[in-house]
Design an enzyme around this catalytic site. Sequence first.
Site, PDB file in Angstrom:
ATOM      1  CB  ALA A 334      -1.325  -0.435   1.331  1.00 17.36           C
ATOM      2  CB  THR A 335       3.918   1.913   2.069  1.00 15.74           C
ATOM      3  OG1 THR A 335       4.855   1.187   0.480  1.00 15.74           O
ATOM      4  CG2 THR A 335       3.216   1.607   3.030  1.00 15.74           C
ATOM      5  CB  CYS A 336       4.215   6.272  -2.387  1.00 16.26           C
ATOM      6  SG  CYS A 336       2.610   6.793  -2.033  1.00 16.26           S
ATOM      7  CG  ASP A 337       9.317   1.698   0.135  1.00 12.14           C
ATOM      8  OD1 ASP A 337       9.716   2.156  -0.530  1.00 12.14           O
ATOM      9  OD2 ASP A 337       9.292   1.553   1.287  1.00 12.14           O
ATOM     10  CG  ASN A 375       3.221   6.281   2.559  1.00 14.91           C
ATOM     11  OD1 ASN A 375       2.913   6.292   1.991  1.00 14.91           O
ATOM     12  ND2 ASN A 375       3.149   8.079   2.649  1.00 14.91           N
TER      13      ASN A 375
END
Length: 406
Positions: A334-337, A375
């Site tokens: 889910a994170t922008c990583d 995040n």
Amino acid sequence: MQRFTSAKDAALTLRPDAPVYCFRPEVLTADAKAFMAAFPGETAYAVKTNGERMVLETLAKAGVATFDVASPGEFEAVRAVAPQAAMLYMHPVKAQSDINLALQTYGIRTLSLDHEDEVAKILRIVRALDLDPSTITLFIRLATKGHAAYELSKKFGAAPAHAVELLQRCERIGFKVGLCFHVGSQIEDPETYERALASADWVRARAGVTLAGLDVGGGFPAEYGHDPRRRKPEMPALPEIMERLRADIAAWGFEDVPLVAEPGRVVVARAFSLIVRVLLRKGRRLYINDGIWASLSDSWTGKITLPARFIPDPARKTRNGDPAQVTAFRVCGATCDSVDILSRPFWLPETVDTGDWIEIGHIGAYSLSLRTRFNGFYPDTFVEVETPFDAGDAPQGYASLETMAD
Ligand SMILES: *Cc1c(COP(=O)(O)O)cnc(C)c1O
């Protein structure tokens, strides 16, 4: 907490966009009781595996009276739900202030260590609080060698000759002494405990002290999913491991020593599953609403095969592919990583698409206890579910142990 018959019912009723943990208290109770019935000593649940209040409460109700704790947060979590329970403070390297808190505020009388400086720290506080050392049991943590998915003797444990010295030193001061080891998590070789017991016997013989206890730690393997294209791993199930452990305990002459085990994973793994939603399908990639910074860090290491069930969204009227055909998908968190991509593929029916749900099974251990707020995503929704994950048809999907080319 809302209760549903199955995770599928929960998904189709709630249509959740955020991850939902499905807690199965009956499964947790059964697995805890099965362990206690099979282990010939005290069962001390390792709180770090999953320290949720609902877990500790259910375990206390199931008859677990001892907990393996490692920090003030864990002392408090146990005290809050089971004020009478015994706590074993089995972290070999402790802050002085935490030792003080354990002895003074929480009445903890069992601690572990693997170095003489730790003995000095504990003794300083015992003297300051004017406690009688003979009311305290110090377990010397022995380094072991074995095969587990997570090897812990790299970090903790005294070599056998050092353990002999530590036992003698603690006994001379007047403490009760014991030996403990922790072979690592999810052992992959049933001989692991026997090797540790042999080492413990060597140490006991040389130390010439009376052992007040032998703590065999955790590491008992939980059942996970199975990749049908691979040979089934030949790891025996818990009853056989326990039978062997009991025989080894007798063979190495530890039958008359009070025994402790610190199971975590094997007690709690089956008690939770997780419903995640496919936020987007992009070719062979699935973007889901959980990931390695939330519930899936343990699986990210690729050492366990998580089983998965497909819960198609009935609102989707057109689908491509053959629902009977299972194929590999790269799962993005889910994170922008960009690190937040599971290193191993999930095998799921070809028809899986945006908006569908996936129920990931046997995720009770080292999943929600490792969640971060990275995040701004922090899954924290729980429902109760009656039906065990494995009831009914076999799960369609699983996380593979193999790597996937992009
Ligand atoms: C983590 C831990 C456990 C629990 O291990 P499992 O493999 O989950 O059974 C037990 N004892 C100690 C000392 C631990 O650090």
